[in-house]
Motif scaffolding. Structure first.
Motif, PDB file in Angstrom:
ATOM      1  N   TYR A 253       0.834  -1.206   0.000  1.00 32.70           N
ATOM      2  CA  TYR A 253       0.000   0.000   0.000  1.00 32.70           C
ATOM      3  C   TYR A 253       0.871   1.260   0.000  1.00 32.70           C
ATOM      4  O   TYR A 253       0.640   2.191  -0.782  1.00 32.70           O
ATOM      5  N   GLY A 254       1.896   1.271   0.858  1.00 35.78           N
ATOM      6  CA  GLY A 254       2.826   2.396   0.848  1.00 35.78           C
ATOM      7  C   GLY A 254       3.579   2.494  -0.458  1.00 35.78           C
ATOM      8  O   GLY A 254       3.852   3.594  -0.949  1.00 35.78           O
ATOM      9  N   GLY A 255       3.909   1.347  -1.042  1.00 32.32           N
ATOM     10  CA  GLY A 255       4.590   1.357  -2.334  1.00 32.32           C
ATOM     11  C   GLY A 255       3.734   1.926  -3.442  1.00 32.32           C
ATOM     12  O   GLY A 255       4.219   2.670  -4.304  1.00 32.32           O
ATOM     13  N   LEU A 256       2.437   1.580  -3.434  1.00 28.00           N
ATOM     14  CA  LEU A 256       1.525   2.148  -4.422  1.00 28.00           C
ATOM     15  C   LEU A 256       1.493   3.669  -4.316  1.00 28.00           C
ATOM     16  O   LEU A 256       1.534   4.384  -5.326  1.00 28.00           O
ATOM     17  N   VAL A 257       1.418   4.162  -3.086  1.00 29.23           N
ATOM     18  CA  VAL A 257       1.398   5.614  -2.886  1.00 29.23           C
ATOM     19  C   VAL A 257       2.680   6.242  -3.409  1.00 29.23           C
ATOM     20  O   VAL A 257       2.647   7.272  -4.097  1.00 29.23           O
ATOM     21  N   ASN A 258       3.814   5.637  -3.103  1.00 31.44           N
ATOM     22  CA  ASN A 258       5.081   6.215  -3.538  1.00 31.44           C
ATOM     23  C   ASN A 258       5.229   6.202  -5.053  1.00 31.44           C
ATOM     24  O   ASN A 258       5.825   7.115  -5.632  1.00 31.44           O
ATOM     25  N   ILE A 259       4.690   5.190  -5.703  1.00 25.07           N
ATOM     26  CA  ILE A 259       4.688   5.180  -7.167  1.00 25.07           C
ATOM     27  C   ILE A 259       3.801   6.310  -7.694  1.00 25.07           C
ATOM     28  O   ILE A 259       4.206   7.080  -8.572  1.00 25.07           O
ATOM     29  N   LEU A 260       2.592   6.409  -7.165  1.00 24.02           N
ATOM     30  CA  LEU A 260       1.649   7.424  -7.644  1.00 24.02           C
ATOM     31  C   LEU A 260       2.146   8.836  -7.363  1.00 24.02           C
ATOM     32  O   LEU A 260       1.883   9.760  -8.148  1.00 24.02           O
ATOM     33  N   ARG A 261       2.870   9.024  -6.270  1.00 19.81           N
ATOM     34  CA  ARG A 261       3.419  10.341  -5.957  1.00 19.81           C
ATOM     35  C   ARG A 261       4.546  10.712  -6.920  1.00 19.81           C
ATOM     36  O   ARG A 261       4.840  11.906  -7.091  1.00 19.81           O
ATOM     37  N   THR A 262       5.167   9.706  -7.524  1.00 19.78           N
ATOM     38  CA  THR A 262       6.335   9.944  -8.360  1.00 19.78           C
ATOM     39  C   THR A 262       5.990  10.060  -9.832  1.00 19.78           C
ATOM     40  O   THR A 262       6.512  10.926 -10.537  1.00 19.78           O
ATOM     41  N   GLY A 312       0.849   2.176  10.474  1.00 21.55           N
ATOM     42  CA  GLY A 312       1.493   3.396   9.993  1.00 21.55           C
ATOM     43  C   GLY A 312       1.404   3.543   8.493  1.00 21.55           C
ATOM     44  O   GLY A 312       1.090   4.623   7.965  1.00 21.55           O
ATOM     45  N   PHE A 313       1.666   2.459   7.764  1.00 25.14           N
ATOM     46  CA  PHE A 313       1.574   2.516   6.302  1.00 25.14           C
ATOM     47  C   PHE A 313       0.134   2.735   5.832  1.00 25.14           C
ATOM     48  O   PHE A 313      -0.109   3.454   4.858  1.00 25.14           O
ATOM     49  N   PHE A 314      -0.826   2.128   6.522  1.00 22.51           N
ATOM     50  CA  PHE A 314      -2.223   2.289   6.116  1.00 22.51           C
ATOM     51  C   PHE A 314      -2.708   3.723   6.357  1.00 22.51           C
ATOM     52  O   PHE A 314      -3.395   4.306   5.509  1.00 22.51           O
ATOM     53  N   VAL A 315      -2.327   4.304   7.485  1.00 16.25           N
ATOM     54  CA  VAL A 315      -2.694   5.694   7.752  1.00 16.25           C
ATOM     55  C   VAL A 315      -2.032   6.618   6.727  1.00 16.25           C
ATOM     56  O   VAL A 315      -2.655   7.558   6.217  1.00 16.25           O
ATOM     57  N   TYR A 316      -0.786   6.342   6.419  1.00 15.31           N
ATOM     58  CA  TYR A 316      -0.074   7.115   5.390  1.00 15.31           C
ATOM     59  C   TYR A 316      -0.835   7.104   4.078  1.00 15.31           C
ATOM     60  O   TYR A 316      -1.114   8.164   3.483  1.00 15.31           O
ATOM     61  N   GLY A 317      -1.215   5.924   3.616  1.00 13.95           N
ATOM     62  CA  GLY A 317      -1.881   5.823   2.327  1.00 13.95           C
ATOM     63  C   GLY A 317      -3.268   6.427   2.317  1.00 13.95           C
ATOM     64  O   GLY A 317      -3.648   7.135   1.378  1.00 13.95           O
ATOM     65  N   LEU A 318      -4.038   6.162   3.355  1.00 11.60           N
ATOM     66  CA  LEU A 318      -5.397   6.695   3.413  1.00 11.60           C
ATOM     67  C   LEU A 318      -5.376   8.224   3.492  1.00 11.60           C
ATOM     68  O   LEU A 318      -6.173   8.902   2.827  1.00 11.60           O
ATOM     69  N   ALA A 319      -4.478   8.764   4.317  1.00 10.16           N
ATOM     70  CA  ALA A 319      -4.391  10.219   4.429  1.00 10.16           C
ATOM     71  C   ALA A 319      -3.944  10.843   3.113  1.00 10.16           C
ATOM     72  O   ALA A 319      -4.468  11.888   2.693  1.00 10.16           O
ATOM     73  N   TRP A 320      -2.988  10.206   2.445  1.00  7.72           N
ATOM     74  CA  TRP A 320      -2.554  10.718   1.137  1.00  7.72           C
ATOM     75  C   TRP A 320      -3.708  10.682   0.148  1.00  7.72           C
ATOM     76  O   TRP A 320      -3.904  11.634  -0.620  1.00  7.72           O
ATOM     77  N   GLY A 321      -4.486   9.604   0.141  1.00  6.52           N
ATOM     78  CA  GLY A 321      -5.623   9.515  -0.769  1.00  6.52           C
ATOM     79  C   GLY A 321      -6.624  10.625  -0.547  1.00  6.52           C
ATOM     80  O   GLY A 321      -7.193  11.184  -1.500  1.00  6.52           O
ATOM     81  N   LEU A 322      -6.871  10.971   0.721  1.00 10.80           N
ATOM     82  CA  LEU A 322      -7.759  12.093   1.025  1.00 10.80           C
ATOM     83  C   LEU A 322      -7.152  13.404   0.542  1.00 10.80           C
ATOM     84  O   LEU A 322      -7.846  14.248  -0.043  1.00 10.80           O
ATOM     85  N   ASN A 323      -5.870  13.584   0.776  1.00 13.74           N
ATOM     86  CA  ASN A 323      -5.212  14.828   0.363  1.00 13.74           C
ATOM     87  C   ASN A 323      -5.244  15.019  -1.149  1.00 13.74           C
ATOM     88  O   ASN A 323      -5.353  16.148  -1.641  1.00 13.74           O
ATOM     89  N   GLU A 324      -5.164  13.929  -1.888  1.00 20.14           N
ATOM     90  CA  GLU A 324      -5.114  14.014  -3.345  1.00 20.14           C
ATOM     91  C   GLU A 324      -6.487  13.934  -4.002  1.00 20.14           C
ATOM     92  O   GLU A 324      -6.607  14.050  -5.216  1.00 20.14           O
ATOM     93  N   GLY A 325      -7.516  13.712  -3.200  1.00 17.85           N
ATOM     94  CA  GLY A 325      -8.859  13.603  -3.752  1.00 17.85           C
ATOM     95  C   GLY A 325      -9.157  12.264  -4.391  1.00 17.85           C
ATOM     96  O   GLY A 325     -10.200  12.114  -5.040  1.00 17.85           O
ATOM     97  N   LEU A 326      -8.293  11.279  -4.212  1.00 11.70           N
ATOM     98  CA  LEU A 326      -8.557   9.944  -4.742  1.00 11.70           C
ATOM     99  C   LEU A 326      -9.525   9.177  -3.848  1.00 11.70           C
ATOM    100  O   LEU A 326     -10.169   8.228  -4.300  1.00 11.70           O
TER     101      LEU A 326
END
Length: 392
Positions: A253-262, A312-326
């Protein structure tokens, strides 16, 4: 969207330093005043800084606070410390704290900006993400040459080993490829970052093809979770549940976020990763435990101790998804709120995050004073996105 948070009684020594900070009840959302917003950010930053500072000060005396030290734990170019370095680099970027950038740059300089020693092993590619972040932060000594040389050597002789994980310990088997869930955090974002940094499409092509192969093998479409590796397809947990490991899915899940952020927003391959991210997000909020954590065995029905690295990784990803509107909706905000509050409840007065499952490859027991650097890294990744939520 603004998600309000409160720190629990276990953080009173920290919270006392910000006695003027006020919070709305946990789980509520709405419009904050500027002063309340600033107070929330200050307290989150205070806690995260203490966690980061404690870990930076304790990079070498590992045997005094880590119950299980693997051969990779002391390695400054390995995945254990590398996850902390990545979390710290991201947190430094989110908060503009140059002292953390300088600390990481000194470590990278000492290591001559090299990746790990194993050419193909995903775990030894993680620090490349740190190096490229430091280069973007303007570190004058940054040298991305060694990272690029390693990736080019792999492209020159791409591995074609099978993807089934061997049962025999010590058999290298599929380790030249991304045949275990952890690898999807360690390596793909490094390759995507190299694509964006150097402008060579070959890096993205390789990363995407290998990620797809790993997902076809390990992703269970009926459950929207990843098996740790092929050995776990038929295994079951103590409650008879399919065995989906919390941190193993946290890595993905954290890896998916890091790919999408990049990757570029207009990349045609982006929808593939967004779809996986949303499927996992919906499953994760459905199985979050009442205490705000995720169980070490994600589908277990019985009560289990809290486990903070996966959380920690799940909170990271969920919070990022909210921040990005996904991700949109109160259900995601509530999950982030509960998860973040639970994480802060497991930080002691010195800044050590507890209940981190030790190095392993499956759900196992965890103790209150279990610490690991990758748990700190996941927490700092989450903290950066929580700060972004507080800005909205």
């Amino acid at each position: 969207m603004t998600v309000m948070r409160s720190l629990a009684a276990s953080l009173l020594p920290i919270a006392a330093l910000t006695a003027g900070c006020t919070y709305s009840p946990s789980g509520q959302s709405g419009v904050q005043s500027a002063s309340a917003q600033s107070s929330g950010q200050a307290e989150i930053k205070l806690v995260a800084n203490q966690v980061a500072d404690w870990q930076l000060a304790n990079l070498d005396n590992l045997d005094t606070y880590i119950r299980f030290i693997s051969r990779e734990t002391p390695n400054p170019r390995g995945w254990v410390k590398g996850t902390f370095f990545l979390g710290l680099a991201d947190y430094a970027e989110q908060t503009g704290q140059e002292r953390y950038v300088n600390a990481l740059a000194a470590i990278a300089q000492r290591e001559e900006w090299r990746l790990g020693n194993r050419l193909y092993h995903a775990d030894d590619h993680l620090v490349g993400q740190v190096y490229m972040r430091l280069a973007r932060a303007g570190v004058a000594s940054a040298d991305l040459g060694p990272t690029r040389q390693t990736l080019d050597a792999i492209l020159a002789e791409k591995p074609n080993t099978q993807m089934l994980h061997p049962d025999k310990k010590g058999d290298p088997g599929c380790s030249k490829r991304w045949c275990w869930s952890d690898a999807l955090f360690m390596a793909p974002a490094t390759w995507w970052d190299a694509h964006e940094t150097f402008g060579d499409e070959a890096y993205a092509d390789y990363a995407h093809a290998e990620f797809q192969v790993a997902t076809e093998l390990l992703f269970d479409p009926d459950v929207s979770l990843y098996y740790r590796d092929s050995r776990f397809f038929d295994r079951r947990g103590n409650d008879g549940e399919k065995l989906f490991w919390s941190r193993g899915n946290g890595w993905v899940y954290g890896g998916l976020v890091n790919i999408l952020r990049t990757m570029s927003q207009d990349d045609a391959r982006r929808d593939y990763y967004v779809s996986l991210f949303r499927k996992m997000s919906d499953r994760l909020i459905a199985i979050q435990a009442p205490n705000g954590m995720w169980r070490a065995s994600l589908l277990a029905s019985s009560a289990t101790p809290p486990e903070t690295s996966g959380t920690g990784f799940f909170v990271y990803g969920l919070a990022w998804g909210l921040n990005e509107g996904l991700l949109e909706g109160e259900q995601y905000a509530s999950a982030v709120d509960a998860g973040w509050t639970a994480l802060t409840e497991n930080i002691d007065s010195e800044g050590r995050l507890g209940y981190v499952q030790q190095v392993g490859d499956r759900p196992e027991g965890v103790q209150p004073d279990d610490h690991q650097l990758y748990g700190t890294g996941a927490f700092l990744l989450a903290a950066g996105q929580i700060l972004r939520l507080e800005q909205d």
